[in-house]
Design a protein around this motif. Structure first.
Motif, mmCIF file in Angstrom:
data_model
loop_
_atom_site.group_PDB
_atom_site.id
_atom_site.type_symbol
_atom_site.label_atom_id
_atom_site.label_comp_id
_atom_site.label_asym_id
_atom_site.label_seq_id
_atom_site.Cartn_x
_atom_site.Cartn_y
_atom_site.Cartn_z
ATOM 1 N N ARG A 175 1.363 13.123 -9.877
ATOM 2 C CA ARG A 175 1.887 14.501 -10.254
ATOM 3 C C ARG A 175 2.476 15.210 -11.341
ATOM 4 N NH1 ARG A 175 4.316 16.531 -4.240
ATOM 5 N NH2 ARG A 175 2.076 15.868 -3.189
ATOM 6 N N SER A 176 3.114 13.849 -11.466
ATOM 7 C CA SER A 176 4.070 14.520 -13.460
ATOM 8 C C SER A 176 3.344 14.293 -14.856
ATOM 9 C CB SER A 176 4.903 13.074 -13.882
ATOM 10 O OG SER A 176 4.537 11.222 -13.719
ATOM 11 N N SER A 177 2.358 13.744 -14.121
ATOM 12 C CA SER A 177 1.033 13.798 -15.373
ATOM 13 C C SER A 177 0.642 14.802 -15.299
ATOM 14 C CB SER A 177 0.002 12.597 -15.451
ATOM 15 O OG SER A 177 -0.787 12.659 -14.661
ATOM 16 N N ALA A 178 0.573 16.135 -14.972
ATOM 17 C CA ALA A 178 -0.447 16.783 -14.284
ATOM 18 C C ALA A 178 0.391 18.358 -15.075
ATOM 19 C CB ALA A 178 -1.042 17.484 -12.959
ATOM 20 N N LEU A 238 1.083 9.005 -6.056
ATOM 21 C CA LEU A 238 1.757 10.320 -6.092
ATOM 22 C C LEU A 238 2.161 10.748 -6.776
ATOM 23 C CD1 LEU A 238 1.681 10.110 -2.383
ATOM 24 C CD2 LEU A 238 -0.054 11.519 -3.863
ATOM 25 N N LEU A 239 3.379 10.593 -6.893
ATOM 26 C CA LEU A 239 4.710 10.909 -8.402
ATOM 27 C C LEU A 239 3.907 10.525 -9.917
ATOM 28 C CD1 LEU A 239 8.026 8.833 -7.214
ATOM 29 C CD2 LEU A 239 7.444 11.012 -7.432
ATOM 30 N N GLY A 240 3.436 9.447 -10.260
ATOM 31 C CA GLY A 240 2.695 9.264 -11.031
ATOM 32 C C GLY A 240 1.237 10.746 -11.178
ATOM 33 N N VAL A 288 0.763 -1.045 -0.234
ATOM 34 C CA VAL A 288 0.195 0.211 0.289
ATOM 35 C C VAL A 288 1.048 1.250 -0.302
ATOM 36 C CG1 VAL A 288 -1.559 1.302 1.327
ATOM 37 C CG2 VAL A 288 -1.955 -1.162 1.006
ATOM 38 N N ILE A 289 1.664 1.645 0.512
ATOM 39 C CA ILE A 289 2.722 2.865 0.777
ATOM 40 C C ILE A 289 3.424 2.442 -0.332
ATOM 41 C CG2 ILE A 289 5.054 3.420 1.745
ATOM 42 C CD1 ILE A 289 4.410 2.080 4.582
ATOM 43 N N ILE A 290 4.070 1.650 -0.771
ATOM 44 C CA ILE A 290 4.731 1.889 -2.444
ATOM 45 C C ILE A 290 3.385 2.064 -3.504
ATOM 46 C CG2 ILE A 290 5.837 0.612 -3.778
ATOM 47 C CD1 ILE A 290 6.728 -1.606 -1.831
ATOM 48 N N SER A 291 2.523 1.984 -3.090
ATOM 49 C CA SER A 291 1.521 1.901 -4.732
ATOM 50 C C SER A 291 1.385 3.086 -4.492
ATOM 51 C CB SER A 291 0.473 0.840 -4.395
ATOM 52 O OG SER A 291 0.995 -0.472 -4.273
#
Length: 52
Positions: free
Chosen positions: A49-52, A45-47, A37-40
């Motif tokens: 933010r990078s796609s926004a 969150l990273l994904g 859950v933590i890794i996902s």
């Protein structure tokens, strides 16, 4: 698929966790679920933010 990293997360994290749980009865599955859950969450969150 708009967010392909979601599929990579499922395949790359959750399937190995399921395999570990099924093959290693001594492992505590709770910690593996929490780790998954933590890794996902971090990858999501990273994904996003990078796609926004």
């Amino acid at each position: 698929m708009r967010y392909p990293w979601i599929a990579f997360t499922i395949v790359g994290i959750w399937i190995p966790i399921a395999i570990l749980i099924s093959k290693e009865p001594k492992l505590d599955p709770t910690w593996l679920y929490v780790l998954g859950v933590i890794i996902s969450t971090v990858l999501a969150l990273l994904g996003f933010r990078s796609s926004a």
